[in-house]
Design a protein around this motif. Structure first.
Motif, short mmCIF file in Angstrom:
data_model
loop_
_atom_site.label_atom_id
_atom_site.label_comp_id
_atom_site.label_asym_id
_atom_site.label_seq_id
_atom_site.Cartn_x
_atom_site.Cartn_y
_atom_site.Cartn_z
N ASN A 164 34.22 40.79 44.11
CA ASN A 164 33.97 39.78 45.14
C ASN A 164 34.21 40.43 46.49
OD1 ASN A 164 33.51 37.31 43.59
ND2 ASN A 164 35.63 37.55 42.94
N ILE A 165 33.27 40.22 47.39
CA ILE A 165 33.41 40.77 48.74
C ILE A 165 33.55 39.60 49.72
CG2 ILE A 165 32.32 42.14 50.56
CD1 ILE A 165 30.85 43.61 48.23
N TYR A 166 34.55 39.71 50.58
CA TYR A 166 34.82 38.68 51.56
C TYR A 166 34.57 39.26 52.95
CZ TYR A 166 37.07 36.86 47.42
OH TYR A 166 37.31 36.44 46.13
N GLU A 167 33.65 38.66 53.66
CA GLU A 167 33.30 39.13 55.00
C GLU A 167 34.44 38.86 55.97
OE1 GLU A 167 30.44 40.70 56.11
OE2 GLU A 167 29.74 40.82 54.03
N ARG A 168 34.78 39.89 56.72
CA ARG A 168 35.79 39.80 57.76
C ARG A 168 35.21 40.38 59.04
NH1 ARG A 168 38.12 37.10 54.15
NH2 ARG A 168 40.19 37.57 53.34
N GLU A 169 35.94 40.28 60.13
CA GLU A 169 35.42 40.72 61.42
C GLU A 169 35.25 42.24 61.50
OE1 GLU A 169 36.75 40.49 66.04
OE2 GLU A 169 37.09 38.72 64.80
N LYS A 170 36.32 43.00 61.26
CA LYS A 170 36.24 44.45 61.43
C LYS A 170 35.98 45.17 60.11
CE LYS A 170 38.35 48.33 63.72
NZ LYS A 170 39.32 48.79 64.67
N TYR A 171 36.79 44.88 59.11
CA TYR A 171 36.60 45.44 57.76
C TYR A 171 36.51 44.28 56.79
CZ TYR A 171 38.38 49.68 59.95
OH TYR A 171 38.56 50.75 60.78
N ASN A 172 35.72 44.45 55.75
CA ASN A 172 35.63 43.43 54.73
C ASN A 172 36.82 43.56 53.79
OD1 ASN A 172 33.27 42.41 55.75
ND2 ASN A 172 31.95 43.58 54.38
N HIS A 173 36.93 42.61 52.89
CA HIS A 173 37.96 42.63 51.86
C HIS A 173 37.26 42.52 50.51
CE1 HIS A 173 41.43 41.35 49.47
NE2 HIS A 173 42.11 42.06 50.36
N ILE A 174 37.79 43.20 49.52
CA ILE A 174 37.18 43.19 48.19
C ILE A 174 38.24 42.92 47.15
CG2 ILE A 174 37.43 45.70 47.87
CD1 ILE A 174 34.72 45.64 46.38
N THR A 175 37.87 42.18 46.12
CA THR A 175 38.68 42.09 44.92
C THR A 175 37.82 42.62 43.78
OG1 THR A 175 38.05 39.79 44.49
CG2 THR A 175 40.11 40.15 45.69
N VAL A 176 38.45 43.42 42.94
CA VAL A 176 37.75 44.03 41.81
C VAL A 176 38.61 43.83 40.56
CG1 VAL A 176 36.64 46.10 40.89
CG2 VAL A 176 36.86 45.82 43.36
N HIS A 177 37.99 43.32 39.51
CA HIS A 177 38.65 43.25 38.20
C HIS A 177 38.02 44.34 37.35
CE1 HIS A 177 39.17 39.15 39.73
NE2 HIS A 177 40.25 39.11 38.97
N VAL A 178 38.87 45.22 36.81
CA VAL A 178 38.36 46.27 35.93
C VAL A 178 39.14 46.24 34.63
CG1 VAL A 178 37.62 47.77 37.83
CG2 VAL A 178 39.92 48.03 36.90
N LYS A 179 38.54 46.82 33.59
CA LYS A 179 39.15 46.86 32.27
C LYS A 179 39.26 48.30 31.82
CE LYS A 179 36.76 45.76 28.57
NZ LYS A 179 36.03 45.04 27.54
N LYS A 180 40.35 48.60 31.13
CA LYS A 180 40.53 49.93 30.57
C LYS A 180 39.61 50.10 29.38
CE LYS A 180 43.98 53.04 28.71
NZ LYS A 180 45.39 53.28 28.47
#
Length: 119
Positions: A103-119
């Motif tokens: 998921n990418i969240y738009e921000r003013e200067k840098y965006n924010h990301i959440t990533v779910h990964v599996k081993k």
């Protein structure tokens, strides 16, 4: 209710850490963008080794708005590493993780990301 658990104080950029347990889930609460250079690979390898088979790693991090990595410099030193989305995903896959969701969240200067990964 008393729930037993373990707390570790450790430098996760040092490769010689041997945890007593492996985990189903590990959460990075906005730490990864604070880790610079080769220390990132060391950290991610430790997370991978510390997860049980099919364990999940949740990453919450700054990310760049384009396909270029960026760094924030403070007092002449790299203070934050801001990966592009593609570079962060490549970095995680290069360790051996499988991407489940981003998921990418738009921000003013840098965006924010959440990533779910599996081993």
């Amino acid at each position: 209710m008393n729930i037993p658990g373990h707390f570790y104080v450790a430098d996760l950029t040092k490769p010689a850490i041997d945890f007593l347990e492996t985990y189903d889930v590990i959460v990075d609460g906005n730490c990864l963008h604070c880790i610079i250079g080769d220390d990132r690979r060391t950290f991610l390898n430790l997370v991978f080794q510390s997860l049980l088979k099919n364990g999940v790693f949740f990453v919450s991090s700054l990310c760049s708005k384009d396909d270029h990595n960026a760094q924030i410099i403070k007092d002449g030193f790299a203070y934050r590493h801001i990966s592009s989305v593609n570079n962060l995903i490549s970095e995680l896959e290069g360790i051996g993780f499988h991407i489940l969701k981003t998921n990418i969240y738009e921000r003013e200067k840098y965006n924010h990301i959440t990533v779910h990964v599996k081993k």
